[in-house]
Design a protein around this motif. Sequence first.
Motif: not given
Length: 338
Positions: A22-36
Amino acid sequence: MGGGNQEAVKQLQTLMENVDDEQLKNTFQIMHQGYQTETLIRFLKARDWSVAKAHKMLIDCLNWRVENEIDNVLRKPIPTDLYKAIRDSQLIGMSGYSKEDLPVIAVGVGLSTYDKASDKYYIQSHIQLNEYRDRVILPTATRKHGRYIGTCVKVLDMSGLKFSALNQLRLLTAISTIDDLNYPEKTDTYYIVNAPYVFSACWKVVKPLLQERTRRKIQVLQGCGKEELLRVMDYESLPHFCRKEDSKSSKHHASGNSENCFSFNHAFHQQLYNHIKQQAIIMESISPIRQGSFCVDIPEPDPDDAKIAKTIENEFHKLENQKNGFTNSLTGLTVNGH
């Protein structure tokens, strides 16, 4: 993007969907800002479209973010007086936008002294600039123009570059390593201006070591580069050290000059610092922020990057020895002349 590259994106996307931490998934969302997808493409480009290598790089990046609490870095203000001192010695700022709507980041490479604070604060400030760019500046530009904007252009002022820059090489290598491994492919073009002989000599030996992808991004311009830069940005977005031929460098960086994008008083740094303070207040109202300095683990540099840093160091030493030998020869001539 070719069919093979599209397939690589799909494969990497599938691998990331299988991440269950979950921590990795959360920080990935913050990192990509909706542009995965765009984020996956950046990491694939950085690893020459190798899915396995890009996946490892991305997972390592996410772990680094979690372990060092990077998601909270914009909630940890540096004390004001110290931040002002950093702005006077780590010369970087945003002067405007290019004609393609990319942020223009100016860097005073030659005159940055990094001598007003400890390394950890310079690294903290650099990461805050990166995160503010990726979480605020670029998403805002994307919304404003209705198309994805995920990169910037950088104008690097080399005036004032001296042999003493070797003293900063360890810190600069650490910052460069953080960028290469955790913020890949964020710069569209590097424009080098006001390049002295020291830079030109080093560039000759470093250029062949760079990957072709990186070499294509670097343009060394004549003088302050004003004419060439006006083809890619309006005058209002030119960094102050490029506006006049007789203002050759970033040395005119009085802290009260609002036109100087390095200055604490410039609109960009005021907005950035106020954003961090506001985020800290909001966070404090929810749960107290853990006190103490912000320390970041520095990843091991890529072997190729380490080789480049060593080459620069060796070339600086060689040039310095040549200069000292020349000076000694002149001294001998002067003495003999008397």
